[in-house]
Design a protein around this motif. Sequence first.
Motif, short mmCIF file in Angstrom:
data_model
loop_
_atom_site.label_atom_id
_atom_site.label_comp_id
_atom_site.label_asym_id
_atom_site.label_seq_id
_atom_site.Cartn_x
_atom_site.Cartn_y
_atom_site.Cartn_z
N PRO A 100 0.69 -1.25 0.01
CA PRO A 100 -0.11 -0.22 0.07
C PRO A 100 0.91 1.38 -0.03
CG PRO A 100 -0.66 -1.50 1.85
CD PRO A 100 0.51 -2.00 1.13
N ILE A 101 0.45 2.01 -0.68
CA ILE A 101 1.27 3.25 -0.86
C ILE A 101 0.41 4.67 -0.88
CG2 ILE A 101 2.70 4.80 -2.61
CD1 ILE A 101 3.88 2.16 -3.57
N ILE A 102 0.88 5.67 -0.08
CA ILE A 102 0.30 7.02 -0.05
C ILE A 102 1.16 8.03 -0.93
CG2 ILE A 102 -0.58 8.94 1.18
CD1 ILE A 102 -1.53 6.83 3.47
N MET A 103 0.52 8.71 -1.87
CA MET A 103 1.48 9.54 -2.50
C MET A 103 1.21 10.96 -1.85
SD MET A 103 2.92 8.12 -5.05
CE MET A 103 3.65 9.18 -5.87
N VAL A 104 2.63 11.49 -1.40
CA VAL A 104 2.46 12.82 -0.79
C VAL A 104 3.30 13.71 -1.49
CG1 VAL A 104 3.20 14.11 1.26
CG2 VAL A 104 2.07 12.09 1.64
N PHE A 105 2.53 14.88 -2.20
CA PHE A 105 3.10 15.76 -3.09
C PHE A 105 3.49 16.84 -2.08
CE2 PHE A 105 1.15 13.07 -6.19
CZ PHE A 105 1.99 12.81 -7.10
N ASN A 106 4.84 16.97 -2.06
CA ASN A 106 4.98 18.04 -0.75
C ASN A 106 5.62 19.45 -1.63
OD1 ASN A 106 6.02 18.88 1.62
ND2 ASN A 106 8.06 18.06 1.39
N LYS A 107 6.03 20.44 -0.76
CA LYS A 107 6.39 21.76 -1.19
C LYS A 107 5.58 22.49 -1.92
CE LYS A 107 11.26 20.14 -0.81
NZ LYS A 107 12.77 20.19 -1.07
N ILE A 108 4.24 22.43 -1.93
CA ILE A 108 3.24 23.24 -2.68
C ILE A 108 3.47 24.74 -2.53
CG2 ILE A 108 1.72 21.36 -2.76
CD1 ILE A 108 -0.05 22.48 -0.79
N ASP A 109 4.10 24.75 -1.23
CA ASP A 109 4.51 26.48 -1.02
C ASP A 109 5.61 26.85 -2.06
OD1 ASP A 109 7.24 26.58 0.81
OD2 ASP A 109 6.22 24.57 0.48
N ALA A 110 6.22 26.16 -2.91
CA ALA A 110 7.52 26.43 -3.44
C ALA A 110 7.33 25.88 -4.66
CB ALA A 110 8.75 25.90 -2.79
N PHE A 111 6.99 27.12 -5.53
CA PHE A 111 6.92 26.70 -7.32
C PHE A 111 7.74 27.92 -7.69
CE2 PHE A 111 2.56 26.11 -5.80
CZ PHE A 111 2.69 24.59 -5.56
N ALA A 112 8.74 27.44 -8.36
CA ALA A 112 9.70 28.47 -9.02
C ALA A 112 9.35 28.83 -10.14
CB ALA A 112 11.15 27.57 -9.03
N TYR A 113 8.46 28.46 -10.76
CA TYR A 113 8.19 28.70 -12.22
C TYR A 113 6.88 29.60 -12.48
CZ TYR A 113 11.96 25.90 -12.59
OH TYR A 113 13.29 25.13 -12.37
N GLU A 114 7.00 30.33 -13.30
CA GLU A 114 5.69 31.20 -14.01
C GLU A 114 4.61 30.56 -14.43
OE1 GLU A 114 5.13 34.19 -12.91
OE2 GLU A 114 6.97 34.67 -12.25
N LYS A 115 3.29 30.75 -14.11
CA LYS A 115 2.23 30.00 -14.88
C LYS A 115 1.77 30.80 -16.15
CE LYS A 115 -2.49 28.48 -13.74
NZ LYS A 115 -3.26 28.64 -12.77
N LYS A 116 1.98 30.25 -17.26
CA LYS A 116 1.66 30.84 -18.58
C LYS A 116 0.26 31.17 -18.81
CE LYS A 116 5.71 28.59 -20.51
NZ LYS A 116 5.81 26.87 -20.60
N ASP A 117 -0.56 30.02 -18.66
CA ASP A 117 -2.08 30.30 -18.74
C ASP A 117 -2.70 29.52 -17.86
OD1 ASP A 117 -2.87 28.16 -20.24
OD2 ASP A 117 -1.20 28.88 -21.92
#
Length: 372
Positions: free
Chosen positions: A292-309
């Motif tokens: 059994p695995i739980i996927m934890v996507f971490n560091k949602i506070d830290a996006f280094a890139y610009e959102k284009k659209d």
Amino acid sequence: NQDEEKLTEYMDELEFLAYTAGATVDKRFTQKLSQPDSRTFVGSGKALEIKEYVKENEIGTVIFDDELSPSQLKNLERELEVKILDRTNLILDIFAQRAQTSYARTQVELAQYQYLLPRLTRMWTHLERQKGGIGMRGPGETEIETDRRIIRDRITLLKDKLKTIDKQMATQRNNRGKMVRVSLVGYTNVGKSTLMNALSKSEVFAENKLFATLDTTVRKVVIGNLPFLLTDTVGFIRKLPTQLVESFKSTLDEVREADLLIHVVDISHESFEDHIASVNQILQEIDAHQKPIIMVFNKIDAFAYEKKDEDDLTPSSRKNISLDEWKKTWMAKSKYPTVFISALTKENFPEMKKMIYDEVHRIHISRFPYND
Ligand code: GDP
């Protein structure tokens, strides 16, 4: 273009590894070949280019992002007249620096000797003046220069020593009783130790360098009155030297024997998809991929890139994405329970804790069916 991006990411990672080992990188060389040159890995023209650069700028070491064959290593060292490190040697060196306990040191030493044995003929005799430094830590230089037989004896000895410790650790694991065991797994530097600290209120060493954690840390964690054991294990990395996978058996046994894996991903890293793939591959290699695995996507506070659209959620465009938006991405559609958090700011911790609780509880009642 995509290939080029990949290449840059690989070189970024190699530079980070070099930095972790204590080196500063002066220049990068890349080359496109359908396959590596069997004699010198890079082509002869590129080798010459590197040689000239090394001479002119008094460079001490040239690092390759792959494991070189013993003869490639020897040829390159002779032709470039400089110390050559390959990816495996560099990673081994970092492990040697970071090994804290006698167990970890024994594991790293074994891996280093196994790496060294087929490469023994090359030696660094013509580079005597460059004693010490990266790639030379761990087994002392004098030992490096002893003959194969002595190294083989040493390998046998270290293997015996590890076998004894492995047995002790297996006993220790057995003695922990039937408590549910959860292992944090993930690529190196994704925030496993930080999450461990946040969940167990303990102080595990977390640092923005690769492989801060070599030894397994075990903590008892309680969520909603339900106790379980949480372990933090060595971080995985692309092309983890096979010698290390082998010698870190006990550390990986922790993963192999876990009831539940928490796969931590650094979602702010541009190569996080590759990281997931690397981790899954190692899980497969150690036969732990069906847990059994739980996927934890971490560091949602830290996006280094610009959102284009608005619709563009490619890795290079993540910025200011709300939790709801994350939940609409492909990451949320995996076959595993998935959650998006920040281990640093503790954003969305309740949802993650609930998810862990549900999984642990499910395993717990299957083990103690009459207690609940
Ligand atoms: P490990 O190698 O997986 O154990 O990673 P660490 O826990 O040592 O963390 C690696 C680096 O990432 C450290 O500098 C942490 O402070 C940082 N880090 C961990 N979690 C987060 C997070 O949620 N957000 C941000 N911005 N940084 C984090």
